[in-house]
Design an enzyme around this catalytic site. Structure first.
Site, mmCIF file in Angstrom:
data_model
loop_
_atom_site.group_PDB
_atom_site.id
_atom_site.type_symbol
_atom_site.label_atom_id
_atom_site.label_comp_id
_atom_site.label_asym_id
_atom_site.label_seq_id
_atom_site.Cartn_x
_atom_site.Cartn_y
_atom_site.Cartn_z
ATOM 1 N N VAL A 1 1.215 -1.216 0.165
ATOM 2 C CA VAL A 1 -0.009 -0.013 -0.001
ATOM 3 C C VAL A 1 0.537 1.587 0.065
ATOM 4 O O VAL A 1 0.580 2.178 -0.823
ATOM 5 C CB VAL A 1 -1.241 -0.337 1.228
ATOM 6 N N CYS A 2 2.204 1.164 0.908
ATOM 7 C CA CYS A 2 3.151 2.327 0.444
ATOM 8 C C CYS A 2 3.429 2.780 -0.504
ATOM 9 O O CYS A 2 3.257 4.752 -0.970
ATOM 10 C CB CYS A 2 4.330 2.432 1.857
#
Length: 187
Positions: free
Chosen positions: A46-47
């Site tokens: 996700v980062c």
């Protein structure tokens, strides 16, 4: 206790920005709006989508006088390696702060002690070094840079216009409210 309207704590850290290693400290923030964008770890899932979204909108943040500081408990060396190997992260022009000791993450109360990682925390700091916006997301929930921009514009408006507040979904140029006895019960 809420961090809203509290002064950020002193820190000094190593960071990666624009192909160079730099030092960053709380004194660098004085006089300007800043965003601290905590994320769990480099080389994850996700980062990079969040960091790319910020990178794609970085010019808009700069236009309104806001500097971005992404922060994870990785080192500045890991940030450089990730920047050099990921197309998404390679777009980043803002400062990537290394927090391997967890000091900054603890200061902002987002360190997950048992994991040594930071929660997904977003903090908007005003030119006086006070936290004006706090948002914490679960690890699997990514954030939206355009919504962050909207919130910052509202915070900047309120700071520049004492006595006025921005209602839900307020966008730049829209009507604000002036709280008063006459307004009670009319909304």
């Amino acid at each position: 206790m809420s961090l809203i309207n509290t002064q950020i704590k002193p820190f000094t850290a190593d960071a990666f920005k624009s192909g160079a290693f730099i030092k960053v400290s709380d004194t660098d923030l004085k006089g300007k709006w800043s965003v601290f964008f905590f994320y769990p770890a480099d080389f994850t899932f996700v980062c990079p989508t969040e960091l790319e979204d910020l990178a794609d909108n970085y010019a808009e943040f700069k236009k309104i006088g806001v500097e971005i500081y992404s922060v994870s408990t990785d080192t500045h060396f890991a940030h450089k390696a990730w920047h050099d190997t990921s197309d998404a992260v390679g777009k980043i022009g803002y400062t990537m702060v290394g927090d391997p000791t967890g000091t900054i993450s603890r200061n902002f109360e987002v360190l997950i002690e048992e994991a040594g990682l930071a929660d997904r925390g977003t903090f908007v700091v005003d030119p006086d070094g006070k936290i004006q916006i706090v948002e914490i997301n679960a690890g699997g929930v990514g954030r939206d840079a355009s919504e962050l921009l909207r919130k910052i514009k509202a915070a900047q408006y309120v700071a520049a216009h004492p006595g006025e507040v921005c209602p839900a979904k307020w966008k730049e140029g829209e009507k604000t409210l002036a709280p008063s006895l006459d307004l009670v019960g009319k909304i």
